[in-house]
Design a protein around this motif. Structure first.
Motif, mmCIF file in Angstrom:
data_model
loop_
_atom_site.group_PDB
_atom_site.id
_atom_site.type_symbol
_atom_site.label_atom_id
_atom_site.label_comp_id
_atom_site.label_asym_id
_atom_site.label_seq_id
_atom_site.Cartn_x
_atom_site.Cartn_y
_atom_site.Cartn_z
ATOM 1 N N PRO A 60 -5.365 0.385 -5.338
ATOM 2 C CA PRO A 60 -5.185 0.216 -3.548
ATOM 3 C C PRO A 60 -4.551 -1.107 -3.367
ATOM 4 O O PRO A 60 -4.842 -2.204 -3.900
ATOM 5 C CB PRO A 60 -6.607 0.135 -3.141
ATOM 6 N N GLY A 61 -3.596 -0.954 -2.587
ATOM 7 C CA GLY A 61 -2.838 -2.187 -2.151
ATOM 8 C C GLY A 61 -1.804 -2.725 -3.094
ATOM 9 O O GLY A 61 -0.819 -3.567 -2.708
ATOM 10 N N CYS A 62 -1.624 -2.019 -4.276
ATOM 11 C CA CYS A 62 -0.509 -2.523 -5.011
ATOM 12 C C CYS A 62 0.291 -1.030 -5.296
ATOM 13 O O CYS A 62 -0.047 -0.045 -5.458
ATOM 14 C CB CYS A 62 -1.267 -2.769 -6.596
ATOM 15 N N MET A 63 1.724 -1.228 -5.418
ATOM 16 C CA MET A 63 2.719 -0.483 -5.880
ATOM 17 C C MET A 63 4.038 -0.701 -6.333
ATOM 18 O O MET A 63 4.339 -1.687 -6.135
ATOM 19 C CB MET A 63 3.052 0.323 -4.578
ATOM 20 N N HIS A 64 4.377 0.101 -7.136
ATOM 21 C CA HIS A 64 5.608 -0.133 -7.787
ATOM 22 C C HIS A 64 6.722 0.352 -6.923
ATOM 23 O O HIS A 64 7.428 1.380 -7.015
ATOM 24 C CB HIS A 64 6.114 0.491 -9.378
ATOM 25 N N ALA B 96 9.704 -0.807 0.143
ATOM 26 C CA ALA B 96 9.196 -0.018 1.235
ATOM 27 C C ALA B 96 7.885 0.695 0.534
ATOM 28 O O ALA B 96 7.968 1.196 -0.674
ATOM 29 C CB ALA B 96 10.105 0.778 1.574
ATOM 30 N N GLU B 97 7.194 0.996 1.584
ATOM 31 C CA GLU B 97 5.837 1.647 1.093
ATOM 32 C C GLU B 97 5.860 3.214 0.625
ATOM 33 O O GLU B 97 5.165 3.739 -0.111
ATOM 34 C CB GLU B 97 4.761 1.973 2.229
ATOM 35 N N ASN B 98 7.134 3.869 1.052
ATOM 36 C CA ASN B 98 7.655 5.074 0.787
ATOM 37 C C ASN B 98 8.592 5.038 -0.292
ATOM 38 O O ASN B 98 9.254 6.247 -0.454
ATOM 39 C CB ASN B 98 8.011 6.017 2.081
ATOM 40 N N PHE B 99 8.948 3.847 -1.057
ATOM 41 C CA PHE B 99 9.971 3.946 -2.125
ATOM 42 C C PHE B 99 9.779 5.113 -3.160
ATOM 43 O O PHE B 99 8.643 4.980 -3.781
ATOM 44 C CB PHE B 99 10.111 2.658 -2.507
ATOM 45 N N ASP B 100 10.951 5.959 -3.416
ATOM 46 C CA ASP B 100 10.649 6.906 -4.616
ATOM 47 C C ASP B 100 11.954 7.252 -5.107
ATOM 48 O O ASP B 100 13.059 6.829 -4.269
ATOM 49 C CB ASP B 100 9.921 8.006 -4.130
ATOM 50 N N PHE B 101 12.273 7.795 -6.078
ATOM 51 C CA PHE B 101 13.644 8.325 -6.407
ATOM 52 C C PHE B 101 13.519 9.691 -7.429
ATOM 53 O O PHE B 101 12.410 9.843 -7.934
ATOM 54 C CB PHE B 101 14.180 7.204 -7.240
ATOM 55 N N ASP B 102 14.559 10.177 -7.659
ATOM 56 C CA ASP B 102 14.708 11.420 -8.442
ATOM 57 C C ASP B 102 14.735 10.921 -9.683
ATOM 58 O O ASP B 102 15.635 10.140 -10.093
ATOM 59 C CB ASP B 102 15.920 12.432 -8.012
ATOM 60 N N ARG C 298 1.008 -1.063 0.010
ATOM 61 C CA ARG C 298 -0.152 0.107 -0.090
ATOM 62 C C ARG C 298 0.830 1.099 -0.172
ATOM 63 O O ARG C 298 1.612 1.436 1.101
ATOM 64 C CB ARG C 298 -0.899 0.078 1.199
ATOM 65 N N GLU C 299 0.588 2.039 -0.942
ATOM 66 C CA GLU C 299 1.693 3.264 -1.223
ATOM 67 C C GLU C 299 1.392 4.259 -0.234
ATOM 68 O O GLU C 299 0.485 4.569 0.245
ATOM 69 C CB GLU C 299 1.535 3.869 -2.716
ATOM 70 N N ALA C 300 2.656 4.727 0.096
ATOM 71 C CA ALA C 300 2.563 5.713 1.358
ATOM 72 C C ALA C 300 3.634 7.075 0.873
ATOM 73 O O ALA C 300 4.063 7.692 1.640
ATOM 74 C CB ALA C 300 2.850 5.318 2.758
ATOM 75 N N THR C 301 3.738 7.296 -0.473
ATOM 76 C CA THR C 301 4.825 8.255 -0.836
ATOM 77 C C THR C 301 3.894 9.712 -0.863
ATOM 78 O O THR C 301 4.690 10.843 -0.868
ATOM 79 C CB THR C 301 5.143 8.028 -2.240
#
Length: 377
Positions: A87-91, A353-359, A75-78
């Motif tokens: 909902p419940g799926c995330m890259h 991780a639910e907060n995985f992100d990048f530039d 579940r994404e939290a970015t």
């Protein structure tokens, strides 16, 4: 450069919004197909939930690049404006970024073929180009099915490259190593069968929990000993036994993971773990079963091809020690020579991780590397 970054960002964010799992990728496949069918390539589906774009330049050999399309049940939290619409799926493992780089590379190849790239001519591409979009990297190993489809033989593919975004590397750094890079992963399960009895009459019982405890503790010592000869590990993260506190457990189950970097160590570790389980079972008078999943093979970079990659990418940083994670790119490397590369995001946010992100600017670095690899003689 701005147009290239805009394209990468658009691809990545569009795909990030539509994460899908395993082989069930209808929106993702439709999006990728729409982009590819606007290019001068042949688009095929060699096996379930897989798309391939083939640019036939009339060369005798073909170079392949691979990307994975599936997401994770996270579940994404970015809080990103382009967050998951499912909902419940995330890259959460960077596959959206991998696809963006592969699609942008396909667009670049198309422009080269059309003579629209001012600094690159069609003859600067010494091989035909095959771009592979595969499912199920996170689950059942979609790469294996791609290899079994015959697509590489059909297009005379002689080498393959792939990327993985890597939070632990500095932003924009490309890194890898010759030989073993990532581990073979095998789910390992030990089940001990004893006989229940009241603790007041423990001599009438056969202690499955005791056998499992001996086995789990012994496996840590075994892992440390085997790792002195070659990097490996085995650890158990889940142990379940018995029903109540005042009875000898009739059954115990230990679940863990075995990670190795060679077939020889895989066979050796299995033999040693079986011997350890047998000893633990005999000491408690119980029986046991020990199961190992086939898992993914280790990712092993072809030494000769890696040397050529090092010349084409002089900025390539070394990975000093093999890493204990697993990746199904390994199946491709058993079908043809391949090199797998890590692209740093510098965030330190763990994969999955639910907060995985990048530039997204780091994707320009990956795109530049793909271009040079495709032009490599």
């Amino acid at each position: 450069m701005d147009a290239e970054l805009d394209r990468l960002v658009r691809f990545r964010r569009d795909l990030h919004r539509m994460p899908e799992l395993d082989d069930d990728l209808p929106r993702t496949i439709a999006y990728v197909r729409t982009v590819l069918e606007g290019l001068r390539c042949t688009v095929t589906e060699p096996c379930r939930s897989t798309l391939c774009a083939y640019f036939d330049l009339g060369r005798p050999e073909t170079v392949a690049i691979r990307t994975d399309m599936d997401a994770l049940p996270v579940r994404e939290a970015t809080g990103a404006p382009f967050a998951s619409e499912h909902p419940g799926c995330m890259h959460a493992c960077g596959h959206d970024g991998h696809m963006a780089m592969a699609l942008a590379t396909a667009v670049w190849v198309d422009r080269v073929v059309a003579g629209e790239e001012p600094d690159v001519r069609p003859e600067d591409l010494p091989r035909n180009v095959l771009v592979v979009f595969q499912p199920a990297e996170e689950t059942t190993g979609g790469a294996k099915r791609v290899c079994e489809s015959g697509v590489f033989e059909a297009h005379r593919a002689q080498r393959i490259f792939g990327f993985h975004l890597w939070p632990d590397l500095p932003e924009g750094v490309i890194a890898s190593r010759p030989g073993a890079l990532l581990a073979r992963s095998s789910e390992t399960t030990a089940v001990f069968h004893g006989r229940a009895s009241h603790i007041a009459k423990f001599r009438e019982g056969r202690d499955a929990l005791g056998a499992a405890a001996r086995f789990v503790v012994g496996s840590k010592w075994l892992s440390n000993r085997l790792a002195q000869d070659e990097p490996m590990t085995v650890r158990f993260g889940h142990l379940e036994a018995g029903t109540v506190r005042n009875a000898v457990a009739a059954e115990a189950r230990a679940e863990g993971s075995l990670r190795v970097f060679s077939d020889a160590m895989f066979a050796r570790a299995q033999d040693e773990l079986r011997a350890l389980a047998r000893t633990a079972a005999d000491e408690e008078g119980v029986s046991f079963e020990l199961h190992f999943s086939e898992g993914y093979p280790p990712v092993v970079n072809d030494a000769g091809l890696f040397e050529a990659v090092s010349r084409a990418l002089p900025e390539l940083a070394p990975v000093d020690e093999p890493l204990l994670i697993a990746e199904d790119f390994s199946f491709y490397q058993r079908a043809l020579p391949g090199v797998f590369l890590l692209l740093g995001t510098g965030t330190g946010i763990p994969l999955h991780a639910e907060n995985f992100d990048f530039d997204e600017r780091v994707l320009l670095t990956g795109l530049s590397a793909y271009r040079r690899l495709l032009m490599m003689v």
